[in-house]
Design a protein around this motif. Structure first.
Motif, PDB file in Angstrom:
ATOM      1  N   ILE A   5      19.560  40.102   0.142  1.00 54.87           N
ATOM      2  CA  ILE A   5      20.672  40.602  -0.670  1.00 54.87           C
ATOM      3  C   ILE A   5      21.951  40.122  -0.021  1.00 54.87           C
ATOM      4  CG2 ILE A   5      21.919  42.628  -1.429  1.00 54.87           C
ATOM      5  CD1 ILE A   5      19.460  44.122  -1.570  1.00 54.87           C
ATOM      6  N   ARG A   7      26.286  39.366  -0.670  1.00 57.53           N
ATOM      7  CA  ARG A   7      27.416  39.204  -1.543  1.00 57.53           C
ATOM      8  C   ARG A   7      27.793  37.736  -1.490  1.00 57.53           C
ATOM      9  NH1 ARG A   7      31.578  43.098   0.479  1.00 57.53           N
ATOM     10  NH2 ARG A   7      29.940  43.642   1.947  1.00 57.53           N
ATOM     11  N   TYR A 847      19.680  57.858  -7.996  1.00 56.51           N
ATOM     12  CA  TYR A 847      19.982  59.277  -7.798  1.00 56.51           C
ATOM     13  C   TYR A 847      21.337  59.541  -8.429  1.00 56.51           C
ATOM     14  CZ  TYR A 847      23.726  58.252  -4.655  1.00 56.51           C
ATOM     15  OH  TYR A 847      24.932  57.811  -4.172  1.00 56.51           O
ATOM     16  N   ILE A 857      20.796  52.132  -5.929  1.00 57.41           N
ATOM     17  CA  ILE A 857      21.047  51.542  -4.611  1.00 57.41           C
ATOM     18  C   ILE A 857      20.098  50.371  -4.454  1.00 57.41           C
ATOM     19  CG2 ILE A 857      21.204  51.987  -2.151  1.00 57.41           C
ATOM     20  CD1 ILE A 857      23.141  53.592  -3.947  1.00 57.41           C
ATOM     21  N   TYR A 858      20.638  49.174  -4.664  1.00 60.22           N
ATOM     22  CA  TYR A 858      19.771  47.988  -4.730  1.00 60.22           C
ATOM     23  C   TYR A 858      18.961  47.817  -3.458  1.00 60.22           C
ATOM     24  CZ  TYR A 858      23.279  47.105  -8.302  1.00 60.22           C
ATOM     25  OH  TYR A 858      24.138  47.221  -9.360  1.00 60.22           O
ATOM     26  N   THR A 901      27.198  43.638  -4.948  1.00 59.72           N
ATOM     27  CA  THR A 901      26.035  43.069  -4.283  1.00 59.72           C
ATOM     28  C   THR A 901      25.286  42.139  -5.230  1.00 59.72           C
ATOM     29  OG1 THR A 901      25.832  45.146  -3.082  1.00 59.72           O
ATOM     30  CG2 THR A 901      23.958  43.670  -2.999  1.00 59.72           C
ATOM     31  N   ARG A 919      35.658  52.344  -6.946  1.00 57.22           N
ATOM     32  CA  ARG A 919      35.965  52.364  -5.500  1.00 57.22           C
ATOM     33  C   ARG A 919      37.298  51.690  -5.231  1.00 57.22           C
ATOM     34  NH1 ARG A 919      33.216  56.090  -5.251  1.00 57.22           N
ATOM     35  NH2 ARG A 919      30.944  56.082  -5.010  1.00 57.22           N
TER      36      ARG A 919
ATOM     37  N   HIS B 123      24.986  44.077   1.680  1.00 55.97           N
ATOM     38  CA  HIS B 123      24.817  45.092   0.639  1.00 55.97           C
ATOM     39  C   HIS B 123      25.524  46.403   1.000  1.00 55.97           C
ATOM     40  CE1 HIS B 123      21.168  45.478   3.251  1.00 55.97           C
ATOM     41  NE2 HIS B 123      21.657  46.696   3.332  1.00 55.97           N
ATOM     42  N   ALA B 124      26.242  46.397   2.126  1.00 56.96           N
ATOM     43  CA  ALA B 124      27.051  47.571   2.476  1.00 56.96           C
ATOM     44  C   ALA B 124      28.523  47.169   2.443  1.00 56.96           C
ATOM     45  CB  ALA B 124      26.676  48.071   3.857  1.00 56.96           C
ATOM     46  N   HIS B 125      29.348  47.997   1.819  1.00 57.60           N
ATOM     47  CA  HIS B 125      30.776  47.687   1.714  1.00 57.60           C
ATOM     48  C   HIS B 125      31.542  48.525   2.727  1.00 57.60           C
ATOM     49  CE1 HIS B 125      30.355  45.625  -2.276  1.00 57.60           C
ATOM     50  NE2 HIS B 125      29.228  46.295  -2.201  1.00 57.60           N
ATOM     51  N   PRO B 127      35.259  49.250   3.784  1.00 53.42           N
ATOM     52  CA  PRO B 127      36.700  49.057   3.598  1.00 53.42           C
ATOM     53  C   PRO B 127      37.461  49.375   4.876  1.00 53.42           C
ATOM     54  CG  PRO B 127      35.991  51.098   2.529  1.00 53.42           C
ATOM     55  CD  PRO B 127      34.782  50.522   3.205  1.00 53.42           C
ATOM     56  N   ARG B 130      40.434  52.043   4.752  1.00 58.94           N
ATOM     57  CA  ARG B 130      40.159  53.473   4.690  1.00 58.94           C
ATOM     58  C   ARG B 130      39.945  54.031   6.089  1.00 58.94           C
ATOM     59  NH1 ARG B 130      38.746  55.448  -0.364  1.00 58.94           N
ATOM     60  NH2 ARG B 130      39.027  57.515   0.548  1.00 58.94           N
ATOM     61  N   ASP B 198      27.475  60.084   0.462  1.00 56.63           N
ATOM     62  CA  ASP B 198      26.916  59.640  -0.805  1.00 56.63           C
ATOM     63  C   ASP B 198      26.564  58.153  -0.695  1.00 56.63           C
ATOM     64  OD1 ASP B 198      26.288  59.276  -3.414  1.00 56.63           O
ATOM     65  OD2 ASP B 198      28.360  59.242  -4.131  1.00 56.63           O
ATOM     66  N   CYS B 199      25.352  57.793  -1.087  1.00 54.98           N
ATOM     67  CA  CYS B 199      24.906  56.402  -0.897  1.00 54.98           C
ATOM     68  C   CYS B 199      25.876  55.413  -1.528  1.00 54.98           C
ATOM     69  CB  CYS B 199      23.536  56.191  -1.521  1.00 54.98           C
ATOM     70  SG  CYS B 199      22.365  57.485  -1.198  1.00 54.98           S
ATOM     71  N   ALA B 200      26.326  55.776  -2.759  1.00 56.72           N
ATOM     72  CA  ALA B 200      27.112  54.823  -3.542  1.00 56.72           C
ATOM     73  C   ALA B 200      28.529  54.662  -3.008  1.00 56.72           C
ATOM     74  CB  ALA B 200      27.154  55.260  -5.002  1.00 56.72           C
ATOM     75  N   VAL B 201      28.854  55.389  -1.928  1.00 58.25           N
ATOM     76  CA  VAL B 201      30.167  55.158  -1.334  1.00 58.25           C
ATOM     77  C   VAL B 201      30.199  53.777  -0.668  1.00 58.25           C
ATOM     78  CG1 VAL B 201      31.626  55.858   0.602  1.00 58.25           C
ATOM     79  CG2 VAL B 201      30.845  57.545  -1.041  1.00 58.25           C
ATOM     80  N   HIS B 203      27.129  51.526  -0.839  1.00 58.32           N
ATOM     81  CA  HIS B 203      26.185  50.602  -1.486  1.00 58.32           C
ATOM     82  C   HIS B 203      26.429  50.566  -2.986  1.00 58.32           C
ATOM     83  CE1 HIS B 203      24.081  50.433   2.299  1.00 58.32           C
ATOM     84  NE2 HIS B 203      23.850  51.725   2.290  1.00 58.32           N
ATOM     85  N   TYR B 204      26.944  49.451  -3.490  1.00 59.79           N
ATOM     86  CA  TYR B 204      27.084  49.281  -4.938  1.00 59.79           C
ATOM     87  C   TYR B 204      27.195  47.817  -5.291  1.00 59.79           C
ATOM     88  CZ  TYR B 204      31.962  49.286  -3.413  1.00 59.79           C
ATOM     89  OH  TYR B 204      33.142  49.046  -2.754  1.00 59.79           O
TER      90      TYR B 204
END
Lengths: 1003, 204, 457
Positions: A5, A7, A847, A857-858, A901, A919, B123-125, B127, B130, B198-201, B203-204
């Motif tokens: 994976i 970017r 989720y 969550i890929y 991603t 975000r 796959h992790a952002h 910032p 922040r 939260d995962c999506a903080v 991973h997105y």
């Protein structure tokens, strides 16, 4: 590189300079390449936006371009543009793929024998100049260009006393000519679709083609949405086949092909009464009546009379004459007839403006015919082709290829290989419009600038055609006053500039910032009908006899005239009408097919007097039984890896003939015979149920009459059913709004404890506005790094698009005039508050976030696909192969969004509500001393690009937010919610019909 | 009983190994070392010389060069012009020949191909802004960079062992989600978790 | 007296002229373990080739991506899950016969239970592979196992797929232990005859069995204890598997009947498979003396019973779909009978519902060829039952526009066929390395020699 994976590679490097040098793979050390000198406006990791003008088609919509680290990654509609007013079509989005098209030339190509060799620009320009000097007799064949470029070409051509021929594959010539004949106006009329109360389209596909599809799409949505007074405009489509435009009609009168004039005049005769109103055309009107019209059109007289009466009374109304798909041998007369109809109904100056001088493509095919004969006669020394591809877009019968070969030196400005460039001796690859300067005047009083939003893509050594012409002129010793096209353009604008417009520099900078400037134009006297100065025949035109079925050849909503065929996004975009991807298909009415024993998927041979093609049949209830339809844009032989051998070229069936007096190419010219070959194929469609929603509450509608006083029996509305805590199965009434539906009572702990204090993201989609144009599909694909999978995978049922426009026929009858009811429903992840996909995932890869988004969550996904099985909406798509690696050649991966991603194989994905945009705004808000997020600040890609403004996204907990306002409508429902209690965050607003709703979720 | 002895022994060995390593790492470079230390970088850039606060060091702010850390997801790598902006005047005291290289890149109009040391999975952002705005010090994740002549990732093969036996977190754990989560979970002054898990903080 | 009048075979007694003394049994059974004949080698070669196919297909799929299968949206599960459920089903009758029938003292089990248990173990071994085969990223499949990790993440215990992990592993452990324990005395018997390497092997795994009555005492205790432990699993494991479907909302899956329905189906297919395996075993190794028509009759009756339960389940499903009045449910089941996959449904109904009716006739039950043929059809039918459940349900769900058709790919079929070879591979080895018939239990039911004279006249 975990999981494969990754970017975008170019996120690893800061700055355009190093882009080529990025290293992938885990063994070698990763390099960080800084700028040598950092550009002022670029901050790594922060997007920079530029305005420019879309040069995809002749509509010239305003565009915003999002760049990251100096690369254009996304184009969007510019709401400040006075014509397009925000929104962008699929083709506009796909221009980005032309920018990074791997099939672009890597430099100027010079023919040596039968092969082309790459040369240098000096070499190429000198050769060009030398040949022009030596041979002379220059003919410059070009498509529509901006005013400055047009000036330059004229100056260039006159300096070497050559000739210039304008040619556009898809042209509005008959409309232009009609405007000249009827009103003596030099330009195309502009239509105010939005304000019409009754809209008539005589085979005019105004949201797909023509002068401004995006603006007209917006207008159509505005017209047909219910206003404060509780009324909505009615749209009637008169034509043999329902295009995307036609599918949005409230009524369909399937008139015989070519009978528009008769019908228009028949109606006009009713409105004009004693016909005094029609001025010089009064006598013409006397010989027409609803009876004659009905007889010509093959529909009932009452239908026409009744429609005529409404058209006279419901003013303001608007009628539009046949567009490119309906250019038969009397197309100009038909357009004049429609103008007469508008005139007697008093629409001139209200909904139709003849003094706007709209500058869409309207060149005359006849000019091209004479050019061809000139070339054939050997009268052309140097033939230059710019911005058009006649070798493909002219019917084979025209003999262009042979004639072109006669020219002693052939030059092409194509930036990527096409059929014409393949024949050229010298190819001078032009810049893509995102890399180049230019200007545009979509209509009088509007000036827009096209600016380079990034350095030219380094893979391709291209040069702007304007600069090449200037250089060539210099070599030839003609000074055109400027060294570069930019200077030439600025000089031109300075000339045009007068004091009344204020300071030039200010205006210039404003144009660059806003994308366009508008100055008021002196109102001209209201235009009067003039007597025709040429003979007009309003009769139904003769057709070449090739069989018993009339052939309708129309521009494709995806490929236009074929210039967009090499974009995998558009190839994979399901056609808005047929939902078929990649290959071509022949549209045929079910009854016709039945009589001939033809089944869907049978490959048939379509034979006209001018040629024949083999193409699979697709059964379509939206086409007359005596006609078949084939779209343009397929069957390229020399264009690029995605276009070649995909589909068939419909133009091969047409004669090379121009309509008189406009000189437009005749597209509705012949009848054909259809014979099965005995072979079959699986159609590459995404449609499962042949447009039948089996009476399920997927896309219900409500009759206009029922609005306002039928709330209680509107299912999906009234009291909202909610689960009582987790696992409790007693439905309890909620308090109306969806806001309280999440999180479920009993799930409110941990991060979900205070989730009532944070936003809950939700979306509303107004099905009454949605026209099914599919712009959102491509926008989403561009924003979210969604790969394309190829024809074979689509056939297997593995399409990857996150947005699926479902098209259901409810009421559709090709045999007589009647109500039309076709439902369009953009299906995306519904982000259910009580999602079936979530509990079944063994690893929490999907989720619910506290903001009510159903997240995927890929990198956690193992690929059991249980979530997709359990999703009732079937919006989850799976990476069966490494599509993102295998299908995406360099430099197309430059377009990828660094904030999303890129998924590898074995991973489930779906709509994320554009989490990256949420975000981004959150981060921005946090930096601005922690202010809250403003309503409308987060705009998902689909909402941004929707020309119809049917999509609204926001925080549904805030009762003042736009989305809450929209959702409070009585038309609101949630798909399958009352059956499954999934409590989606996506709310739909029912389509509003004039007729009583028979089916569609009223069980 | 024997088990404990074994573990103790192992721990000792690891500790010594670690200590030796730290010493080794530390002993390299320092003031007046002869010639540049082998860094694997195109230019032997001494972070300590620039950001260090020892006498003779320049005590520069990290964000002077990593200019976008407080307003962007990316911290930013200085452009060659930024380096040259100072070094056009400063020939460099310890290793002028290294400084000279900058001029070379400047003249050739080439970017300096720095070797990347710190990287979290694609796959992790993360910032940066922040975290900077939340008041984190660069050192909390990147280690005492201002003391390093050669920038090294602050985790090594033995950090898991170190963690196991001395219960210390590695400075840099960016390859390990738990490291991020632990910090996000820590209570703030109100005793509430200080950042979302939260995962999506990310991973997105 | 009364005993004498009773049919000895009903009590499981062996009355074959050739088998009178205890070591006759050893002789007959252990000769199977002697050098294999051509037939065995032929079969074994075939199986090995099949395993090759299995591994290459799987390897190709891992290399190329799960797209090598024919799966798509909306049909995300296909032949793999079908075959998974099929093998789990097969795995059931083994434990049923050895454990439950043991507890109920069913007299006819002795001759077949060893083979049945072996079948169970190998079937679970096969079934266990399919969840791995079907996931998109097998290299992350271990995330389904709960273990403390540096990500601070746990699997989702709400998901039936996690329950599967536990169900399958538990079942494999217990059935394998049970199988091994029961074999120990026979391994010892084999050890006493074997020579060379084989002897060493048997010595090792027979755990020094001497047959002392203390050992027999412990053995008996352990065996009945394990039997009791295994019994609930027979019911629980396949119930869990059925919940993979039942907890979803897919029309055709979402039904409460699934657990009992699947368990019955499992036993049905399992018994059929036992017949399919035991018939050739009997023929090749000449075990007519030990596997009599009485045994087959008993198995046939079990088949008949379970087939009726299964068929009733089919009917009630269709009835409920109609009776519910739920349009979407109705469409789903209508589509089963007359939709794209009508043929699969009708194969299922014919093989599992109509064909077994023949078992009502004693002549059929006593004709071993007939049983063999029927059992094979039942196996086919039960595979298609799972295919129908998995595929037809998914292909026509709630969203009509998203309906789709699924065609298995070559790779998929390769893996499916290969899985049978994989199973056969182990079973063939088993027939060579362990006594396929429980010697010591057969001895228990030998009529005491002294009775012989009485019965002589």
């Amino acid at each position: 590189m975990t999981d494969g994976i990754k970017r975008r590679d170019f996120l690893k490097v800061l700055g355009v300079t190093g882009a080529g040098a990025t290293l992938t793979g885990c063994s070698e050390p990763e390099r960080l390449l800084p700028y040598v000198v950092a550009p002022e406006e670029i901050t790594p990791g922060v997007a920079t936006w530029y305005t420019t003008v879309c040069d995809g088609c002749s509509a010239q919509c305003g565009m915003w371009v999002r760049t990251r680290e100096g690369r254009a990654v996304k184009v969007e509609g510019n709401p400040n543009h006075p014509v397009s007013r925000g929104g962008l079509c699929s083709k506009g989005h796909a221009t980005l793929q032309h920018l990074y098209n791997p099939d672009r030339f890597h430099g100027p190509m010079i023919r040596e024998g039968d092969r082309l060799r790459q040369g240098t620009w000096d070499e190429a320009e000198q050769q060009l100049a030398a040949q022009i000097g030596a041979i002379g007799n220059v003919m410059f064949i070009g498509g529509r260009v901006g005013p400055s470029m047009s000036n330059l070409i004229d100056q260039f051509v006159t300096a070497i006393d050559g000739t210039r021929v304008q040619y556009d594959a898809v042209s509005d010539a008959p409309l232009l000519e009609a405007a000249r004949i009827a009103y003596g106006e030099p330009g195309l009329p502009s239509y105010d679709v939005g304000n019409a109360r009754l809209l008539l389209s005589f085979g005019n596909d105004f949201i797909e083609t023509g002068s401004s599809p995006v603006a007209h799409n917006k207008g159509l949505a505005q017209m047909s949405s219910v206003d404060a007074a509780g009324s909505k405009g009615r749209f009637v489509y008169l034509g043999p086949r329902l295009s995307t435009t036609g599918l949005n009609a409230d009524e369909w009168i399937p008139i015989r092909p070519g009978s528009e004039a008769a019908v228009a005049l028949g109606m006009a005769s009713v409105i004009a009464g004693d016909a005094g109103a029609a001025g010089p055309y009064a006598d013409v009107l006397r010989s027409y009546s609803p009876a004659t019209a009905a007889q010509a059109a093959g529909v009932s007289e009452d239908a026409i009379r009744e429609l005529a009466e409404r058209f006279g009374s419901d003013s303001p109304t608007l009628a539009m004459g046949p567009s490119a798909g309906g250019h038969h041998r009397n197309a100009t007369a038909a357009n004049v007839a429609v103008m007469i109809l508008n005139d007697v109904a008093g629409n001139v100056g209200r909904t139709v403006h003849y003094d706007a001088n709209v500058t869409a493509a309207a060149s005359a095919y006849a000019d091209m015919e004479s050019a061809v004969s000139a070339m054939a006669a050997g009268q052309v020394g140097v033939a230059m082709v710019h911005g058009t591809n006649p070798a493909y877009s002219m019917p084979a019968a025209s003999g262009f290829a042979e004639a072109f070969a006669q020219a002693s030196f052939k030059v092409s400005f194509a930036s990527a290989m096409d059929e014409t460039a393949a024949l050229a001796d010298l190819i001078l690859p032009d810049r893509h419009f995102l890399e180049a300067w230019g200007d545009s005047m979509p209509r009088q009083g509007v000036m827009a600038l096209q600016q380079p939003v990034m350095q030219a893509v380094p893979h391709f050594d291209s040069k702007q055609a304007g600069d090449v012409l200037l250089a060539a002129s210099a070599h030839l010793g003609n000074d055109l006053g400027s060294a570069t096209f930019y200077e030439f353009m600025r000089a031109g604008h300075m000339e045009m500039h007068d004091a009344s417009m204020g300071d030039f520099e200010v205006g210039w900078r404003q144009a660059l910032r806003e994308g366009a400037v508008e100055h008021e134009v002196a109102a001209t006297a209201t235009t009067q009908l003039q007597a025709p100065d040429v003979a007009l025949s309003f009769d139904t035109p003769a057709l070449d006899q090739g069989g018993d079925l009339t052939l309708l050849v129309h521009p494709s909503p995806r490929f236009g005239g074929g210039e967009f065929s090499n974009s995998p996004w558009l190839q994979e975009l399901p056609d808005p009408v047929s939902k078929i991807t990649w290959h071509s298909w022949l549209e045929m009415n079910g009854n016709t097919a039945e009589q001939r024993g033809i089944r869907e998927g049978d490959i048939v041979t379509v034979t006209s007097p001018h040629g024949s093609v083999d193409v699979p049949v697709w059964i379509y209830p939206g086409i007359r039984e005596d006609a078949v339809a084939l779209a343009m844009g397929g069957g390229h032989t020399d264009m690029g890896r995605w276009a070649n051998e995909s589909g068939v070229n419909a133009l091969g069936l047409l004669p090379s003939e121009s309509e008189q007096p406009s000189g437009a190419m005749v597209t509705l010219a012949t009848t054909v015979s259809v014979t099965p070959t005995g072979e079959r194929r699986r159609i590459a469609t995404i449609e499962g149920s042949k447009g039948d929603q089996h009476d399920r509450p997927i896309a219900p509608a409500v009759a206009l009459a029922d609005l306002g006083h039928a709330e209680e029996d509107e299912e999906g509305h009234g009291e909202l059913q909610e689960l009582q805590g987790v696992g409790g199965f007693v439905p309890v009434p909620g308090d109306g709004g969806a806001a309280t539906a999440f999180p479920l009572e009993g799930a409110q702990h941990g991060p979900y404890a205070e989730s009532h204090e944070i936003p809950r993201w939700a979306m509303a989609i107004d099905l009454d506005k949605c026209t099914g144009c599919s712009a959102c599909v491509t926008a989403c694909q561009a924003e979210n790094n969604v790969p394309w999978v190829g024809e074979d995978q689509i056939v297997m049922g593995r399409d990857m698009n996150w947005v699926r426009i479902e098209r259901y026929y409810e009421q559709i009858d090709a045999t007589q005039a009647g109500d039309l009811d076709v439902r369009m429903l953009p299906m995306i992840c519904q982000h259910c508050g009580n999602a079936p996909c979530e509990p079944v995932c063994p690893v929490f890869a999907t989720y619910h976030t506290p903001e009510g988004v159903n997240a995927q969550i890929y990198n956690r996904c193992v690929g059991t696909r249980y979530c997709a099985n359990n999703c009732p909406y079937k919006v989850r798509v799976f990476n069966w192969y490494r599509y993102t690696d295998e299908n995406v050649p360099d430099p197309m991966n430059w377009q990828w969004n660094p904030d999303v991603t890129v998924r590898t194989n074995g991973i489930m994905e779906k709509c994320s509500f554009c989490m990256q945009r949420i975000r981004e705004v959150e981060n921005r808000a946090a930096l601005e001393d922690g202010r809250g997020i403003r309503d409308g600040e987060i705009v998902p890609a689909c909402e941004q690009s929707c020309p119809a403004e049917a999509i609204v996204f926001g925080n549904i907990r805030d009762e003042n937010s736009r989305v809450s306002q929209v959702v409070s409508s009585e038309r609101t429902y949630r798909v399958l919610d009352e059956i499954l209690n999934t409590q989606p965050a996506v709310h739909y607003l029912k389509k509003v019909t004039f007729h009583e709703v028979a089916t569609g979720g009223h069980e | 009983m024997r088990k404990h002895w074994l573990i103790g022994g192992l721990a000792g060995v690891f500790a010594l190994a670690g200590l030796a390593f730290v010493q080794g790492g530390g002993s390299q470079g320092g003031e007046g070392a002869e010639g540049p230390v082998e860094s694997g970088q195109p230019i032997a850039f001494p972070h300590n010389q620039h950001a260090g606060s020892e006498p003779g060091q320049n005590n520069m702010d990290c964000q002077f060069c990593h200019f976008s850390a407080e307003r962007s997801v990316d911290a930013g790598i200085p452009s060659v012009a930024t380096c040259w902006g100072c070094h056009i005047a400063i020939p460099g005291t310890n290793n002028p020949q290294e400084v000279a290289k900058i001029q070379g890149y400047m003249e050739r109009d080439e970017p300096i191909p720095w070797v990347r040391i710190y990287k979290i999975s694609d796959h992790a952002h993360f910032p940066h802004m922040r975290h900077i705005n939340a008041g984190l010090e660069c050192q909390q994740c990147h280690g005492e960079v201002q003391e390093m002549e050669v920038l090294e990732k602050a985790d090594e093969w033995w950090t898991p062992a170190k963690e196991l036996f001395f219960g210390q977190d590695p400075v840099w754990g960016g390859d390990n989600m738990g490291w991020c989560v632990e910090c996000h979970r820590e209570p703030d002054e109100n005793g509430e978790q200080q950042a979302s898990t939260d995962c999506a903080v990310c991973h997105y | 007296m009364s005993n004498a009048t009773k049919d000895p075979i009903a009590r499981g007694a062996l009355t074959h002229p050739d088998v009178t003394r205890l070591d006759d049994v050893n002789r007959d059974v252990l000769k199977i373990l002697s050098a294999p004949g051509k037939g065995w080698w032929a079969l074994f070669g075939l199986a090995t080739a099949g395993v090759g196919l299995f591994l290459t297909s799987w390897g190709w799929q891992i290399y190329r991506g799960i797209g090598a299968s024919g799966l798509n949206e909306p049909v995300g599960w296909g032949v793999y899950i079908t075959t998974f459920v099929f093998w789990v089903g097969i795995a059931h009758s083994g434990t049923l016969i050895s454990a439950i029938l043991f507890l109920f003292r069913a007299p006819w089990r002795q001759s077949i239970y060893r083979a049945a248990e072996a079948m169970t173990v190998f079937a679970v071994m096969t079934a266990g592979l399919f969840p791995l085969i079907h996931v998109g990223r097998i290299w992350h499949a271990y995330w389904l196992i709960p273990y403390p990790n540096s990500r601070f993440l746990w699997p989702n215990f709400k998901s039936p797929l996690v329950w599967d992990v536990f169900a399958i592993t538990t079942y494999f452990t217990v059935s394998a232990t049970f199988f091994y324990l029961g074999a120990i005395p026979d391994i010892a018997a084999a050890r006493d005859r074997a020579t060379g390497l084989r002897k060493k092997l048997y010595q090792l795994i027979s755990l020094g069995w001497r047959g002392s009555d203390q050992q027999w005492h412990h053995f008996g205790k352990a065996y009945i204890f394990l039997a009791a432990l295994a019994t609930p699993l027979v019911l629980s494991v396949h119930s869990v598997v059925s919940w993979d479907f039942a907890v979803s909302i897919v029309p055709g899956w979402h039904t409460t009947i699934f657990a009992p329905y699947f368990v019955a189906g499992a036993i049905y297919s399992g018994v059929a498979m036992v017949i399919t395996l035991v018939v050739p075993l009997r023929k090749i190794f000449g075990l007519e003396a030990y596997l009599t028509t009485k045994h087959f009759d008993a198995m046939a009756k079990l088949c008949l019973l379970t087939s009726m339960i299964v068929f009733y389940a089919y009917l009630s499903e269709f009835f409920m779909a109609w009776y519910s009045g739920e349009e979407i449910e109705r469409t789903a089941f209508w589509n089963r009978l007359f939709g794209t996959y009508w043929w699969a449904t009708w194969i299922m109904l014919t093989c599992n519902g109509f064909l077994p009716v023949m078992l009502w006739f004693k002549r059929v039950r006593y004709s071993i060829p007939a049983l063999f043929v029927i059992s094979i059809f039942v196996n086919i039918g039960m595979w298609f039952e799972r295919y129908v459940i998995v595929v037809t349900s998914l292909s026509h769900e709630y969203e009509p526009f998203a309906w789709g058709i699924y065609r298995p790919s070559v790779t998929e079929m390769g893996i499916m066929v290969g899985s049978f070879a994989w199973f056969g591979f182990w079973f063939l080895l088993f027939t060579r390395l362990l006594p396929p018939i429980a010697i010591q239990e057969l001895k228990e039911v030998l009529p005491p020699p002294m009775r012989k004279q009485k019965e002589a006249h």
